[in-house]
Design a protein around this motif. Sequence first.
Motif, PDB file in Angstrom:
ATOM      1  N   ASP A 167       0.817  -1.218   0.000  1.00 39.77           N
ATOM      2  CA  ASP A 167       0.000   0.000   0.000  1.00 39.77           C
ATOM      3  C   ASP A 167       0.851   1.269   0.000  1.00 39.77           C
ATOM      4  N   SER A 168       2.029   1.214   0.613  1.00 37.30           N
ATOM      5  CA  SER A 168       2.898   2.391   0.617  1.00 37.30           C
ATOM      6  C   SER A 168       3.359   2.732  -0.801  1.00 37.30           C
ATOM      7  N   ILE A 169       3.684   1.723  -1.586  1.00 40.80           N
ATOM      8  CA  ILE A 169       4.107   1.941  -2.973  1.00 40.80           C
ATOM      9  C   ILE A 169       2.938   2.460  -3.803  1.00 40.80           C
ATOM     10  N   LEU A 170       1.765   1.856  -3.605  1.00 41.41           N
ATOM     11  CA  LEU A 170       0.575   2.306  -4.334  1.00 41.41           C
ATOM     12  C   LEU A 170       0.246   3.758  -3.985  1.00 41.41           C
ATOM     13  N   ALA A 171       0.343   4.094  -2.701  1.00 37.32           N
ATOM     14  CA  ALA A 171       0.054   5.462  -2.264  1.00 37.32           C
ATOM     15  C   ALA A 171       1.048   6.441  -2.879  1.00 37.32           C
ATOM     16  N   GLY A 172       2.301   6.030  -2.987  1.00 37.95           N
ATOM     17  CA  GLY A 172       3.308   6.891  -3.590  1.00 37.95           C
ATOM     18  C   GLY A 172       2.992   7.223  -5.031  1.00 37.95           C
ATOM     19  N   TYR A 173       2.553   6.224  -5.788  1.00 33.91           N
ATOM     20  CA  TYR A 173       2.164   6.474  -7.180  1.00 33.91           C
ATOM     21  C   TYR A 173       0.922   7.353  -7.252  1.00 33.91           C
TER      22      TYR A 173
END
Length: 279
Positions: free
Chosen positions: A198-204
């Motif tokens: 989720d952290s990677i998705l949120a970053g995008y």
Amino acid sequence: MKLHKVTVTAAAALVLSLTAAGCSSDDDGGGDTSSDGKKITIGIKFDQPGIGLKTPDGKYTGFDVDVATYVAKELGHDPGDIEWKEAKSADRETLLERGDVDFIAASYSINPEREKKVDFAGPYLLAHQDVLIRADDDSITKPADLNNKKLCSVTGSTSAQNVKDKIAPQAQLQEYGGYSECLTGLENKVIDALTTDDSILAGYAAQPEFKGKFKLGGFKLSNENYGIGVEKGSDLKAQINTALEKMVKDGAWDDAVKKNFGPANYKNEPAPKIGVIVS
């Protein structure tokens, strides 16, 4: 007597030469991590917006970058002392074992297999596998809704397969070369959901060009404890843990979360306690 004098003079010159060489070697020690302003090499991701990204103008941004910069400062290094090195997922243990980096902060999940090869400070973030969907899509409200949906992840990732094996066996897997391709497919309705941490998705999703277009499912499909990797047996582990505790205490950790993930309405977990791994 003349021969003796020449020999003594030559010997003295040799000693001075060796002494000078020794001083020069000390001054050029680029990998030294002592608190004297010398260089420190840190491994990060170069291609994960919000986590670790090298921008076209040569700058470095993201949550891991902010955490690493804070830690480096506590170790005695100004931002200008930092040499950033790309740490791709498959290369992280090798970089540490060879001494190519002093430490790695690169969405580096702590697990027993990796702990056999390297040590971890932290964790400093508890992430979860999740899905990213279009902001106007109300058809996916729970994990089971992924059945019969086109689910994207990058080639070689285990995230999408985990969903198909354990959560939505009828999901239609789509593997692309990179997350940016998945995002384009999601935006154009070629796929229905993208899955990874989720952290990677949120970053995008927090990137200006995607603002308001996507949302996180909030499904918490797994626990990913991000740690800072150091060489096995390194004294840096304890020093980094002290720095991370200070970062949480003085509010810099919360500031970094809001700065890098806030635009995506990322509902982050509280800062984890050092040494506590959530399984």
